[in-house]
Design a protein around this motif. Structure first.
Motif, PDB file in Angstrom:
ATOM      1  N   VAL A  37     -10.856 -41.284 -28.687  1.00  0.00           N
ATOM      2  CA  VAL A  37     -12.233 -41.206 -29.179  1.00  0.00           C
ATOM      3  C   VAL A  37     -12.278 -40.472 -30.514  1.00  0.00           C
ATOM      4  O   VAL A  37     -11.779 -39.350 -30.637  1.00  0.00           O
ATOM      5  CB  VAL A  37     -13.117 -40.437 -28.176  1.00  0.00           C
ATOM      6  N   CYS A  38     -12.876 -41.118 -31.507  1.00  0.00           N
ATOM      7  CA  CYS A  38     -13.067 -40.458 -32.804  1.00  0.00           C
ATOM      8  C   CYS A  38     -14.463 -39.839 -32.862  1.00  0.00           C
ATOM      9  O   CYS A  38     -15.403 -40.340 -32.253  1.00  0.00           O
ATOM     10  CB  CYS A  38     -12.933 -41.468 -33.939  1.00  0.00           C
ATOM     11  N   THR A  39     -14.572 -38.761 -33.592  1.00  0.00           N
ATOM     12  CA  THR A  39     -15.878 -38.137 -33.808  1.00  0.00           C
ATOM     13  C   THR A  39     -16.062 -37.897 -35.308  1.00  0.00           C
ATOM     14  O   THR A  39     -15.126 -38.083 -36.099  1.00  0.00           O
ATOM     15  CB  THR A  39     -15.989 -36.780 -33.077  1.00  0.00           C
ATOM     16  N   ASP A  40     -17.250 -37.434 -35.667  1.00  0.00           N
ATOM     17  CA  ASP A  40     -17.519 -37.127 -37.081  1.00  0.00           C
ATOM     18  C   ASP A  40     -16.568 -36.048 -37.607  1.00  0.00           C
ATOM     19  O   ASP A  40     -16.438 -35.884 -38.814  1.00  0.00           O
ATOM     20  CB  ASP A  40     -18.960 -36.620 -37.233  1.00  0.00           C
ATOM     21  N   ALA A  41     -15.941 -35.290 -36.696  1.00  0.00           N
ATOM     22  CA  ALA A  41     -15.079 -34.189 -37.139  1.00  0.00           C
ATOM     23  C   ALA A  41     -13.719 -34.677 -37.620  1.00  0.00           C
ATOM     24  O   ALA A  41     -12.969 -33.910 -38.223  1.00  0.00           O
ATOM     25  CB  ALA A  41     -14.882 -33.201 -35.995  1.00  0.00           C
TER      26      ALA A  41
END
Ligand SMILES: Cc1ncc(COP(=O)(O)O)c(C=O)c1O
Length: 398
Positions: free
Chosen positions: A366-370
Motif C-alpha cells: 500500500v502506498c500513501t502520500d508519505a
C-alpha cells in the motif's frame, strides 16, 4: 470436550510461528511518520498502512485533536442520546453530509459498528439482505445478526451484478438490502457500482456501499460512487475514519428520515459511548484537508502507479487493482510468508493477507502520500535486489 479446547488446537498461526514466518501483529511499533515506522526498534518503510493520505501525523490534524482534548476532555462521557452528544459530532456530521452529497450523517464509535449496526437495524424479519461474498467482516456480521432476527441472508459472487440479480430474483416482493464494499481492501478491486445500481433499481432493492477505502482518494475525495457517476443513486453509504480520515470511528450517510430512524433504533449507536472529542476533531480536520485539496490527484495514487509498473516489469504477479493498494500474488502461502519476511529483513513492511482458497495468497502493498519519489526509489531497488529470491524462476519474464 471443553469450550476452550479449540484454542489449543495447532492452527495456521502456530505453523507460521514454527517456520519463523509469523507475519501478524508485527513487532512493537514505535512512533511513525514520513512513511517510516519503528518496528522492534528498527526503521522500516511502512507499505501496509491505511493512512492513505498520511494525515495521522500531519501537524494540523494532530493540533485539532489536541485542541479538542483540551476543550472537551478525554471522553464523550456516555452514549450520544444521553450525555454524549457533542457539538463536535454534529459539526462533523453536517460536513460529511455536505461533502458526500447526502441529507444527513450519523457518527459511530468505529466503522465496524456503523456497518454492523446499520445492516442489522434496517433489515428485519422477512426482509432480504444480499452481501458480496468478499464484503468486509462488519457487513457480513451485520447480515448474520439480521439473519438471527429472522431475515433471509444471501451472498452473491464477488463483484458480479448478474449473480446479484439472480439472488434478488429468488425473493420477489421482499424488501431487500444489497451490501458491498466500494474498494475491496485485500485486493484493491473496485465494485462495479454503476451496474449494481442498475440491478438494484430493477429489483427495487436498496444499495448500501462501504466507501472506507475510496474516500479521500478517488472521485475527488468523495469515493468510488462519485467516481462512477452514480452519486445520488446510492441511498446508504458508510465510511470508516480509520483510513484517509486518519482517526477512529465511522459514519453512515443517508436521507434525513433514515438517519433519524437509526439515531433512535440502531443498537451500537444507542448502547455505546459517543466518539471521543479528540477522535471526532481529528476526523473532521482530515475531512477539511481532503476537501481543501479535492481537485488535486493524491500523491498516494501516483506512487502506487509507479510502484505497480516497476513490479510488473520485474515480473511480480501483480493483480489488477485501483487506488493505492497493489496486490501481489504468490504461488503458495509459504512463498507469500517467506516474501513478507524477506522484505521485512530488508526494511520493508507489506501486509500478508489472510489466505483463503478462493482468494489465493497475496501480499498487499500500500502506498500513501508519505511515500516520496526518493522513498520509492529505495523500495524499488530492494524489490530488484530480492527479485531472484521472491519470484520462482518459471514465472520470470525473459
Ligand atoms: C471496508 C471496511 N469497512 C469497515 C471497516 C471497519 O472500520 P473500523 O476500523 O473503523 O472499525 C474496515 C476496517 O478494516 C474496512 O476495511
Amino acid at each position: 470436550m471443553d469450550l476452550l479446547d479449540k484454542c489449543r488446537v495447532v492452527g495456521a498461526a502456530d505453523d507460521a510461528r514454527a517456520l519463523g514466518l509469523y507475519p501478524y501483529y508485527p513487532g512493537s511499533q514505535g512512533p511513525a511518520g514520513h512513511g517510516q515506522v519503528l518496528l522492534d526498534g528498527a526503521e522500516v518503510c511502512m507499505l501496509g498502512s491505511s493512512d492513505y493520505r498520511a494525515l495521522s501525523s500531519n501537524p494540523q490534524i494532530v493540533a485539532a485533536a489536541q485542541d479538542a482534548l483540551a476543550l472537551y476532555g478525554t471522553s464523550a462521557t456516555g452514549p450520544r442520546h444521553q450525555s454524549g452528544n457533542l457539538e463536535l459530532h454534529e459539526e462533523l456530521e453536517a460536513d460529511l453530509a455536505g461533502f458526500f452529497g447526502f441529507e444527513a450523517a450519523l457518527v459511530f464509535s468505529t466503522g465496524y459498528m456503523a456497518n454492523l449496526g446499520v445492516v442489522s437495524c434496517l433489515v428485519g424479519r422477512d426482509d432480504l439482505v444480499v452481501v458480496d461474498e468478499r464484503a468486509h467482516a462488519s457487513l457480513v456480521d451485520g447480515a448474520r445478526l439480521a439473519g438471527a432476527n429472522g431475515a433471509r441472508v444471501l451472498s452473491y459472487q464477488h463483484c458480479s451484478p448478474d449473480a446479484l440479480a439472480e439472488a434478488l430474483a429468488t425473493a420477489p416482493g421482499h424488501p431487500a438490502l444489497v451490501v458491498t464494499d466500494a474498494l475491496f481492501a485485500d485486493s484493491g478491486r473496485a465494485a462495479p457500482i454503476a451496474r449494481l445500481v442498475d440491478v438494484c433499481a430493477r429489483y427495487g432493492a436498496t444499495l448500501m456501499v462501504d466507501e472506507s477505502h475510496g474516500v479521500g482518494l478517488l472521485g475527488r475525495g468523495r469515493g468510488i460512487v462519485h467516481q462512477s457517476g452514480v452519486a445520488g443513486q446510492v441511498p446508504l453509504m458508510t465510511v470508516s475514519f480509520g483510513t484517509s480520515l486518519a482517526s477512529q470511528g465511522g459514519a453512515v450517510l443517508s436521507d434525513a428520515r433514515t438517519v433519524d430512524y437509526l439515531r433512535h433504533h440502531c443498537r451500537p449507536q444507542l448502547y455505546s459511548a459517543g466518539l471521543s472529542p479528540a477522535e471526532t476533531a481529528a476526523a473532521h480536520a482530515s475531512l477539511r484537508e481532503i476537501r481543501r485539496h479535492a481537485e488535486r490527484v493524491p500523491d498516494a495514487l501516483a506512487a502506487a502507479e509507479r510502484l505497480r509498473g516497476a513490479l510488473e516489469v520485474m515480473g511480480f504477479g501483480v493483480e489488477e487493482s485501483l487506488g493505492p493498494i497493489i496486490p501481489v500474488r504468490f504461488a503458495s502461502e509459504h512463498a507469500m510468508l517467506s516474501a513478507q519476511r524477506l522484505l521485512l529483513d530488508h526494511g520493508i513492511y507489506a501486509n500478508a493477507v489472510l489466505s483463503t482458497a478462493s482468494a489465493g495468497h497475496r501480499l498487499r502493498i500500500v502506498c500513501t502520500d508519505a511515500h516520496t519519489p526518493e522513498a520509492l526509489d529505495a523500495v524499488i531497488a530492494v524489490f530488484g535486489q530480492l527479485r531472484e529470491d521472491l519470484i520462482p524462476r518459471r514465472r520470470r519474464p525473459a
